[in-house]
Enzyme design. Structure first.
Site, PDB file in Angstrom:
ATOM      1  CG  ASP A   3      47.363  48.371  35.493  1.00 26.64           C
ATOM      2  OD1 ASP A   3      46.457  48.264  34.635  1.00 26.64           O
ATOM      3  OD2 ASP A   3      47.350  47.769  36.570  1.00 26.64           O
ATOM      4  CG  HIS A  56      37.762  49.824  35.773  1.00 29.61           C
ATOM      5  ND1 HIS A  56      36.966  49.536  36.870  1.00 29.61           N
ATOM      6  CD2 HIS A  56      39.008  49.427  36.092  1.00 29.61           C
ATOM      7  CE1 HIS A  56      37.737  48.994  37.804  1.00 29.61           C
ATOM      8  NE2 HIS A  56      38.973  48.911  37.367  1.00 29.61           N
ATOM      9  CG  ASP A  57      39.455  45.758  35.587  1.00 33.77           C
ATOM     10  OD1 ASP A  57      40.326  46.407  34.988  1.00 33.77           O
ATOM     11  OD2 ASP A  57      39.432  45.602  36.815  1.00 33.77           O
ATOM     12  CD  GLU A  80      39.896  44.264  42.049  1.00 36.16           C
ATOM     13  OE1 GLU A  80      40.984  44.426  42.603  1.00 36.16           O
ATOM     14  OE2 GLU A  80      39.773  44.125  40.822  1.00 36.16           O
ATOM     15  CG  HIS A 128      50.566  46.473  42.977  1.00 34.85           C
ATOM     16  ND1 HIS A 128      49.512  45.588  42.934  1.00 34.85           N
ATOM     17  CD2 HIS A 128      50.242  47.487  42.140  1.00 34.85           C
ATOM     18  CE1 HIS A 128      48.589  46.037  42.090  1.00 34.85           C
ATOM     19  NE2 HIS A 128      49.002  47.184  41.595  1.00 34.85           N
ATOM     20  CG  ASP A 178      52.581  41.956  45.026  1.00 30.13           C
ATOM     21  OD1 ASP A 178      52.384  42.482  43.912  1.00 30.13           O
ATOM     22  OD2 ASP A 178      51.836  41.084  45.526  1.00 30.13           O
ATOM     23  CE1 TYR A 212      45.142  37.482  44.128  1.00 30.23           C
ATOM     24  CE2 TYR A 212      44.532  39.793  43.914  1.00 30.23           C
ATOM     25  CZ  TYR A 212      44.325  38.468  43.592  1.00 30.23           C
ATOM     26  OH  TYR A 212      43.323  38.127  42.737  1.00 30.23           O
ATOM     27  CG  LEU A 213      46.878  42.996  51.276  1.00 35.48           C
ATOM     28  CD1 LEU A 213      46.403  43.802  52.479  1.00 35.48           C
ATOM     29  CD2 LEU A 213      47.275  43.931  50.143  1.00 35.48           C
ATOM     30  CG  ASP A 272      43.368  47.344  42.674  1.00 34.59           C
ATOM     31  OD1 ASP A 272      42.415  47.064  41.934  1.00 34.59           O
ATOM     32  OD2 ASP A 272      44.554  47.034  42.432  1.00 34.59           O
ATOM     33  NE  ARG A 279      37.781  48.647  42.641  1.00 32.27           N
ATOM     34  CZ  ARG A 279      38.748  48.088  41.945  1.00 32.27           C
ATOM     35  NH1 ARG A 279      39.981  48.586  42.013  1.00 32.27           N
ATOM     36  NH2 ARG A 279      38.536  47.064  41.172  1.00 32.27           N
TER      37      ARG A 279
END
Lengths: 509, 547
Positions: free
Chosen positions: B64, B311-312, B246, B107, B174, B208-209, B204, B202
């Site tokens: 990824d 980049h996404d 992010e 993750h 995760d 969602y932690l 990422d 940055r």
């Protein structure tokens, strides 16, 4: 240098009004002024700049009469005038006692404007000769401003009223033509806010004139929504983009590669999302109006045969009056005469008119404002040329809906006229796109509106009944437009005439 | 040259996002590397870049783009070594530039020794470093983000005999932040890189932690609390380093990642970017002004990070369904252009290579409140290749010159990690740095000029922002104000010329001076100020007080 209690004793004033009034944009008379009589004077300030609310009864040489409310500012001739348009000054020069006092439109004087605002919070009443002026905060309008505005200025005059702004936070709307009774511009926003509809400027304060024959709304102070763009400006932006693409294609003399429908389907600047928003907004507006308020004059009821017959006969007589003019420009009206009669009479056979509610009354794309916070509805005063009692009558909400439907059609026709002229070959190639733009916007507006009001009892249950009413109301609106255009902009009379042609034969376009 | 010692340097900075693999290949193995970045630091300095953001460079199986880290303490071998990183930091700092790096805290790769150990058995000491369950219906309110590839946030691990939790790809388990050992381990990682001299991260995928039943498992209070711990560590021992979060969320939710000035220094403003494209296509400012009106005030010192593309994919998660359909219809006519909830295209092709549109967009990027982040290649108007998989289409080699392999690498063509663009419009023969540096009228030179104009004026990075209304919906005018300095920006979103009347009475007596040519415009008076703008034209004015 003392000021008379009754301004009638200020030499030359009534005479000066003869010249002054017809120069004002808000003056409704079409003929020269025959008499201008001051019937009431209420002094607000007697020190310079002095200010008085005056009521003037005007008759014109054609016999029409109207009552106007003026806010006069007075300064000694030795003092400079506030910076104001020349039209604001009343020429008293030929009066014998002049030029002891300079008399001018008090709304052009920031000191006087700020004085008006200061009196509305917490409110006061000033009594004068023949009348009293009552200043009041709007009910539920909250306390006055934490920091009172420091500046005020008159904005460009409108056709029916004058507007001023306070620090660009608040608006003052001064109703020039005085009608007895509560002005819906004050009444309806309060009703709507009470019923949870907030997409409008909030009333902050009001100024009412108490005359022997009852109160009349003189002025209203409301919040400023911030600068935005009205629906017409956005519709024209969308149409400009549409026609711009087509012109580029047409200039290449190539056949357009896709159908009208495909072009509109893929239009990136489509107005349809806005039309959908407006459908929601209008439904929310009507549902809030339908809930009514304490005043019996605001309570909804179901309309029946009596109203349906009355509407039909009103429209019939408007049509008859236009036909009776024998104007060659209106020849196409006669062509559609029988279809129009049929469409108008069709509502007479309906079982119910649906609910009758208080309505906006003058609803079109120019009355909705897009700001950074969404869409808002403006101007609840109804048609300014009608008496208050008439404007406050219950009506079918479909009247407003018909107004907006006609407005989409108007926008497309206006945009087309910005691009080309009927004599230009481009006209014939562009026109179908404008019609399709209109049809799509109308459908999106109507679909979202009906989705939102379905099951509320606002409209008759039968879709056919709604369709018949809408057709009749659109015809009524279009006939009204014909009358207006013929009198004011004859070159545009084809807009409502084309509209009538399409309303009468919907399959044609 | 030295670094500015202002700890809020990031508010005045120009950021530049580098995909190391695609930037420059120094050892001709077909893949870019850190040494390649060092070779082009002078270019970035010339362009006006203050801070380089490196996409992931830590060791990873690269399933990824490096967002699947298998070792937090070493550099991906084909990118170089820790020594290369030290040298890059030294060389950048010597030019007055800073370097931040992507750090994936949410993750790891499933190849990470932590995960390998965790899956080996329920008694493993690392078992509790990840989120396991026998029941894949837990946390059912959490959405699946990569909807094109994943069907659930749980995947079955046959070795562990249990389901593990992953918000992204199934090869990215995760970490379990409920476990204090995980929290400490990640702080160690942060300290290691900051000790090495890195200027920040940055961060990422920060929302969602933590997970909690009955929530969507995003933006939870525990997540904010942990980010505050990282910030406290930075403030105490590494002042002047920056945390850029992010969080692809609505502005009101994103603002929470600034804390009260005690969480992240910067956050991306995600919803703004798709709305700029929408506004351009609709020729009206409201899609932009509406989202800005919904953007809350942020704490002193905090800063939005703004970007046109990255980049996404052009992400459409933060727009309504109707708006998403609209964006697909307008900007992704070919279904290949779509990815997940977004559009995988670069700036130039999104704007049909329209020079005026690109200039307008860069004008907005450089003048709206926030710090602009440029994406490598977009400064020369590079194109994309939608026939490459996933997001590779916007990650093709940087086009340095018309030479072999676009001047990116001297390796055999077949060995390149991806083929450079070779089409007649966006291909490297037509579109490259060397040629644009030689031409004064090139997009690259144009952008550099505007970057220089912005850099001399802290008002752009720090000033207050106020939208100036205008009844013309196609005109987007706003003020940037810092103390006595007032900048007026007026933008025409229409492809047709437009007039606008602005209410500037409060600046009565000031004279607008256009910032590019220092051209004085008529003095502001008591009347509405009339301006006319060319198609997609824009002006930046300084409102100079009367002499």
């Amino acid at each position: 240098m003392t000021l008379p209690t009754d301004l009638r004793r200020l030499p030359g004033l009534e005479r000066a009004l003869h010249d002054y009034l017809p120069r004002q944009r808000w003056f409704a008379g079409a003929a020269p002024v025959a008499t201008a009589e001051l019937v009431a004077t209420v002094w607000l300030r007697r020190r310079s700049p002095a200010a008085a609310v005056t009521v003037v009864d005007v008759t014109c040489t054609d016999g029409t009469a109207a009552r106007y409310a003026l806010l006069l500012g007075l300064r000694p001739a030795s003092e400079p005038l506030p910076p104001a348009p020349a039209a604001a000054l009343l020429e008293l020069a030929d009066a014998p006692a002049a030029p002891e006092w300079l008399v001018y439109d008090g709304l052009a004087d920031p000191t006087i404007l700020l004085d008006l605002l200061a009196r509305t919070h917490p409110g006061q009443t000033v009594t004068g000769a023949g009348a009293a002026v009552r200043f009041a905060p709007a009910p539920g309008g909250g306390p006055g401003p934490a920091a009172p505005p420091q500046t005020a200025r008159l904005l460009a005059a409108d056709q029916s009223n004058s507007a001023a702004t306070y620090d660009d936070r608040w608006f003052l709307k001064w109703f020039r033509r005085l009608w007895p009774g509560l002005n819906p511009e004050l009444e309806l926003p309060l009703l709507l806010l009470g019923n949870g509809f907030t997409a409008l400027p909030r009333p902050v304060g009001s100024i009412t004139l108490e005359l022997a024959d009852g109160p009349a709304t003189l002025a209203l102070i409301q919040t400023h929504l911030g600068t935005g763009s009205d629906g017409l400006a956005l519709a024209l932006t969308s149409l400009r983009d549409l026609f711009g693409d087509l012109r580029e294609d047409a200039d290449g003399e190539l056949p357009l590669p896709v159908t009208v429908d495909q072009v509109l389907q893929g239009q990136g600047s489509s107005f349809e999302p806005h039309a959908a928003h407006l459908g929601h907004l209008t439904a929310a507006l009507h549902l809030a109006l339908a809930r009514g308020g304490d005043d019996p004059a605001t309570r909804a009821r179901t309309g029946g045969v009596r109203e349906l017959t009355a509407w039909a006969s009103q429209t019939e007589s408007m049509l008859a009056a236009l036909l009776a003019r024998g104007d060659p420009q209106l020849a196409s009206l006669a062509t559609h005469r029988s279809r129009m009669h049929a469409a108008i009479r069709a509502i007479g056979t309906l079982a119910t008119a649906g609910q009758l509610i208080r309505v906006h009354g003058d609803y079109h794309l120019g009355q909705v404002l897009r700001t950074d916070n969404g869409w808002h509805v403006l101007d609840f005063e109804g048609e300014p040329a009608r008496p208050m009692a008439e404007r406050r009558q219950l009506a079918s909400p479909l009247r407003d809906v018909a107004g907006m439907l006609r407005s989409f059609s108007y926008a497309a026709e206006v945009a087309l006229r910005q691009q080309t002229t009927p004599a230009d070959p481009a006209w014939r190639s562009l026109e179908p796109y404008g019609r399709e733009w209109t049809r799509r916007c109308q459908r999106r507006f109507l679909d979202t509106y009906q989705d939102r009001v379905r099951g509320t009892g606002l409209l008759p249950d039968a879709p056919a009944a709604v369709a018949k009413l809408l057709t009749a109301f659109q015809l009524e609106k279009a006939l009204y437009e014909v009358r207006y255009e013929v009198d004011h902009r004859p070159e545009w009379v084809t807009i409502p005439l084309n509209g009538i042609a399409r309303i009468c034969s919907p399959k044609a376009g | 040259m030295t670094l500015r010692d202002d700890p809020t340097w990031y508010r005045d900075a120009i950021f530049y996002e580098v995909y190391v693999r695609g930037f420059a290949d120094s050892d001709n193995d077909g893949s870019g590397d850190l040494a390649g970045v060092i070779d082009h630091l002078d270019y970035l300095h010339w362009l006006g870049v203050d801070c380089i953001w490196l996409l992931p460079v830590l060791r990873s199986p690269q399933r990824d783009g490096g967002y699947d880290i298998s070792d937090f303490y070493s550099i991906q071998p084909e990118y170089g070594s820790l020594d290369d990183m030290r040298r890059l930091l030294h060389e950048a700092h010597a030019r007055g530039m800073r370097v931040i790096c992507d750090l994936v805290v949410n993750h790891t790769s499933d190849q990470h020794p932590w995960f390998q150990e965790a899956r080996s058995g329920p008694q493993s000491p690392k078992r509790d470093w990840y989120v396991w369950s026998d029941d894949p219906s837990r946390y059912g309110d959490a959405r699946v983000i990569f909807v094109d590839t994943e069907h659930s946030n749980w995947s079955w691990d046959p070795v562990a005999g249990a389901y593990y939790w992953h918000r992204f790809f199934s090869h990215q388990p995760d970490l379990n932040y409920e476990n204090p050992a995980v929290q400490e381990a990640m702080l160690d990682v942060v300290r290691f890189w900051l000790d090495l001299g890195l200027d920040g991260f940055r961060l990422d995928a920060v929302p969602y932690l933590f997970e909690a039943e009955g929530t969507n498992c995003e933006n939870l209070p525990a997540t904010h609390a942990y980010l505050k711990r990282i910030r406290a560590e930075v403030d105490a021992h590494y002042p002047g380093r920056v945390l850029l979060a992010e969080a692809n969320q609505w502005p009101s939710d994103v603002a929470a990642y600034f804390g009260s000035g005690d969480e992240c220094h910067m956050c991306f403003h995600f919803p703004l970017m798709p709305r700029m494209f929408m506004a351009l296509r609709r020729e009206e400012r409201y899609p932009i002004t509406e989202i800005l009106a919904q953007t809350p005030e942020i704490p002193e010192g905090a800063q939005w990070a703004l970007f046109l593309r990255n980049h996404d994919e052009l992400t459409l998660e933060m727009v309504s369904d109707a708006e998403r359909d609209y964006m697909y219809g307008e900007y992704a006519r070919d279904p290949r252009m779509k990815l997940n909830l977004g559009i995988r295209r670069r700036l130039a092709p999104l704007l049909d290579n329209g020079r005026r549109q690109m200039e307008l967009f860069y004008g907005l990027l450089l003048s709206l409140p926030g710090t602009p982040i440029l994406y490598y290649g977009d400064e020369i108007g590079m194109g994309d290749n939608i026939y490459l998989g996933d997001r590779d289409g916007v990650r093709t080699p940087m086009q340095w010159s018309g030479d072999r392999n676009a001047g990116f690498s001297r390796s055999d063509f077949a060995r390149l990690y991806l083929p450079p663009l070779m089409d007649p419009v966006y291909g490297f023969q037509a579109c490259n740095v060397e040629q644009q540096q030689r031409s004064n009228s090139s997009p690259l030179q144009w952008l550099r000029r505007f970057i220089q104009i912005r850099k001399g004026r802290p008002v752009f990075g720090r000033g207050a922002f106020e939208v100036l209304g205008a009844s013309n919906p196609s005109v987007f005018a706003f003020l940037r104000t810092l103390e006595d300095e007032v900048i007026l920006c007026v933008n025409n979103l229409s492809r047709f010329p437009q007039p606008v009347e602005l209410d500037l009475r409060r600046f009565d007596g000031r004279s607008p001076v256009e910032l590019v040519g220092r051209v004085p415009f008529p003095r502001i008076g008591d009347l509405p100020y009339l301006l006319t703008l060319g198609p997609h034209g824009f002006y930046w004015f300084q409102l100079e007080p009367p002499a």
